[in-house]
Write a protein that holds these residues in place. Structure first.
Motif, PDB file in Angstrom:
ATOM      1  N   LYS A  87      21.927  51.131  38.745  1.00 22.35           N
ATOM      2  CA  LYS A  87      23.745  51.639  37.667  1.00 22.35           C
ATOM      3  C   LYS A  87      24.492  50.610  37.802  1.00 22.35           C
ATOM      4  O   LYS A  87      25.083  51.005  38.679  1.00 22.35           O
ATOM      5  CB  LYS A  87      23.121  52.954  37.950  1.00 22.35           C
ATOM      6  CG  LYS A  87      22.170  54.318  37.180  1.00 22.35           C
ATOM      7  CD  LYS A  87      22.454  55.206  37.675  1.00 22.35           C
ATOM      8  CE  LYS A  87      21.154  56.074  37.169  1.00 22.35           C
ATOM      9  NZ  LYS A  87      20.654  57.719  37.011  1.00 22.35           N
ATOM     10  N   GLY A  88      25.379  50.305  36.136  1.00 26.50           N
ATOM     11  CA  GLY A  88      26.899  49.945  36.494  1.00 26.50           C
ATOM     12  C   GLY A  88      26.271  48.445  36.509  1.00 26.50           C
ATOM     13  O   GLY A  88      27.172  47.586  36.512  1.00 26.50           O
ATOM     14  N   ARG A  89      25.011  47.315  37.222  1.00 24.86           N
ATOM     15  CA  ARG A  89      24.838  46.416  37.562  1.00 24.86           C
ATOM     16  C   ARG A  89      24.141  46.121  36.084  1.00 24.86           C
ATOM     17  O   ARG A  89      24.570  44.840  35.965  1.00 24.86           O
ATOM     18  CB  ARG A  89      24.413  45.905  38.863  1.00 24.86           C
ATOM     19  CG  ARG A  89      25.241  46.614  39.818  1.00 24.86           C
ATOM     20  CD  ARG A  89      25.110  46.231  41.104  1.00 24.86           C
ATOM     21  NE  ARG A  89      23.425  46.423  41.615  1.00 24.86           N
ATOM     22  CZ  ARG A  89      22.444  46.139  41.560  1.00 24.86           C
ATOM     23  NH1 ARG A  89      23.088  44.255  41.559  1.00 24.86           N
ATOM     24  NH2 ARG A  89      21.789  46.395  42.168  1.00 24.86           N
ATOM     25  N   PHE A  90      22.672  46.516  36.038  1.00 22.97           N
ATOM     26  CA  PHE A  90      22.145  46.162  35.065  1.00 22.97           C
ATOM     27  C   PHE A  90      21.953  47.104  33.542  1.00 22.97           C
ATOM     28  O   PHE A  90      22.582  48.446  33.778  1.00 22.97           O
ATOM     29  CB  PHE A  90      20.448  46.631  35.629  1.00 22.97           C
ATOM     30  CG  PHE A  90      20.480  45.639  36.243  1.00 22.97           C
ATOM     31  CD1 PHE A  90      20.958  44.766  36.821  1.00 22.97           C
ATOM     32  CD2 PHE A  90      19.141  45.499  37.230  1.00 22.97           C
ATOM     33  CE1 PHE A  90      20.727  44.671  38.771  1.00 22.97           C
ATOM     34  CE2 PHE A  90      18.362  45.346  38.309  1.00 22.97           C
ATOM     35  CZ  PHE A  90      19.559  43.784  38.821  1.00 22.97           C
ATOM     36  N   GLN A 105      20.238  41.919  30.690  1.00 21.71           N
ATOM     37  CA  GLN A 105      20.495  41.507  31.384  1.00 21.71           C
ATOM     38  C   GLN A 105      21.780  42.114  32.966  1.00 21.71           C
ATOM     39  O   GLN A 105      21.456  43.594  33.075  1.00 21.71           O
ATOM     40  CB  GLN A 105      22.908  41.964  30.839  1.00 21.71           C
ATOM     41  CG  GLN A 105      23.825  41.074  31.560  1.00 21.71           C
ATOM     42  CD  GLN A 105      23.998  39.672  31.645  1.00 21.71           C
ATOM     43  OE1 GLN A 105      23.370  38.402  30.120  1.00 21.71           O
ATOM     44  NE2 GLN A 105      23.992  38.838  32.930  1.00 21.71           N
ATOM     45  N   MET A 106      21.250  41.457  34.331  1.00 22.12           N
ATOM     46  CA  MET A 106      21.963  41.651  35.790  1.00 22.12           C
ATOM     47  C   MET A 106      23.491  40.824  36.113  1.00 22.12           C
ATOM     48  O   MET A 106      22.908  40.044  36.325  1.00 22.12           O
ATOM     49  CB  MET A 106      20.446  41.564  36.589  1.00 22.12           C
ATOM     50  CG  MET A 106      18.979  41.687  35.943  1.00 22.12           C
ATOM     51  SD  MET A 106      18.040  41.995  37.038  1.00 22.12           S
ATOM     52  CE  MET A 106      18.001  39.711  36.761  1.00 22.12           C
ATOM     53  N   ASN A 107      24.041  41.795  36.044  1.00 20.23           N
ATOM     54  CA  ASN A 107      25.347  41.238  37.011  1.00 20.23           C
ATOM     55  C   ASN A 107      25.419  41.810  38.551  1.00 20.23           C
ATOM     56  O   ASN A 107      24.315  43.051  38.669  1.00 20.23           O
ATOM     57  CB  ASN A 107      26.282  41.748  36.635  1.00 20.23           C
ATOM     58  CG  ASN A 107      26.474  41.748  35.480  1.00 20.23           C
ATOM     59  OD1 ASN A 107      25.987  40.615  34.148  1.00 20.23           O
ATOM     60  ND2 ASN A 107      27.013  42.099  34.235  1.00 20.23           N
ATOM     61  N   PHE A 133      10.476  51.060  38.575  1.00 19.99           N
ATOM     62  CA  PHE A 133      10.225  50.939  37.173  1.00 19.99           C
ATOM     63  C   PHE A 133      11.896  51.313  37.410  1.00 19.99           C
ATOM     64  O   PHE A 133      12.382  52.118  38.127  1.00 19.99           O
ATOM     65  CB  PHE A 133      10.063  52.550  36.730  1.00 19.99           C
ATOM     66  CG  PHE A 133      10.497  52.814  35.638  1.00 19.99           C
ATOM     67  CD1 PHE A 133      11.063  54.159  35.333  1.00 19.99           C
ATOM     68  CD2 PHE A 133      10.630  52.126  34.223  1.00 19.99           C
ATOM     69  CE1 PHE A 133      12.347  54.609  34.338  1.00 19.99           C
ATOM     70  CE2 PHE A 133      10.950  52.733  33.394  1.00 19.99           C
ATOM     71  CZ  PHE A 133      11.481  53.522  33.326  1.00 19.99           C
ATOM     72  N   VAL A 134      12.818  49.518  36.902  1.00 20.78           N
ATOM     73  CA  VAL A 134      13.279  50.325  36.922  1.00 20.78           C
ATOM     74  C   VAL A 134      14.620  50.099  35.705  1.00 20.78           C
ATOM     75  O   VAL A 134      15.768  51.169  36.076  1.00 20.78           O
ATOM     76  CB  VAL A 134      13.913  48.163  36.485  1.00 20.78           C
ATOM     77  CG1 VAL A 134      15.349  47.503  36.484  1.00 20.78           C
ATOM     78  CG2 VAL A 134      13.472  47.058  37.997  1.00 20.78           C
TER      79      VAL A 134
END
Length: 126
Positions: free
Chosen positions: A65-68, A82-84, A47-48
Motif C-alpha cells: 500500500k502506498g507503493r503499488f 505500477q510498482m514504486n 495475493f497482491v
C-alpha cells in the motif's frame, strides 16, 4: 480460450520503479475482475491485490500500500501494476489472473480467479 500474458519484469535496484503489464486475449476483458499475485522462492503464492471491473483497487498486502498501484485499460485489454520504491522483499514471480465470476467476497481474498498468466520475474537487489 482466454490467454493472459504478463510482461515488464526485470532486475531492479532498491528504490526503483517498474510497471508490469498483463494483456488479455480471447475473452471479454471488461467482464473480468483482474488480480495480481506473486510467489517468492520457497514461499507460498501471495495475493497482491486486484482491480474491479469499474477500476476500484483492492490491496491484499499491507506492505505494498502506498507503493503499488493497479490500473486497467479497457481499450487495450490490459492490466497494469505500477510498482514504486521497490524493496528486496518484492522479489518474486508476478502473475496476473482474471476472475470471471467477480464475486466480491471471493476476489478480495484472492480466490475465484479462473485464468492465469505464465508469470514474469521481478528481482530487486543491490
Amino acid at each position: 480460450q482466454v490467454h493472459l500474458a504478463e510482461s515488464g519484469g526485470g532486475l531492479l535496484q532498491p528504490g526503483d520503479s517498474l510497471r508490469l503489464s498483463c494483456e488479455v486475449s480471447g475473452g471479454s476483458f471488461r467482464r473480468y475482475v483482474m488480480g495480481w499475485f506473486r510467489q517468492a522462492p520457497g514461499k507460498e503464492r501471495e495475493f497482491v491485490g486486484a482491480i474491479s471491473r469499474s477500476g476500484g483497487p483492492i490491496y491484499g498486502l499491507d506492505s505494498v500500500k502506498g507503493r503499488f498501484t493497479f490500473s486497467r485499460d479497457t481499450t487495450k485489454s490490459t492490466l497494469y501494476l505500477q510498482m514504486n520504491s521497490l524493496e528486496p522483499g518484492d522479489t518474486a514471480v508476478y502473475y496476473c489472473a482474471a476472475s470471471e465470476t467477480g464475486i466480491y467476497s471471493e476476489y478480495v481474498r484472492g480466490r475465484g480467479y479462473n485464468y492465469w498468466g505464465q508469470g514474469t520475474q521481478v528481482t530487486v537487489s543491490s
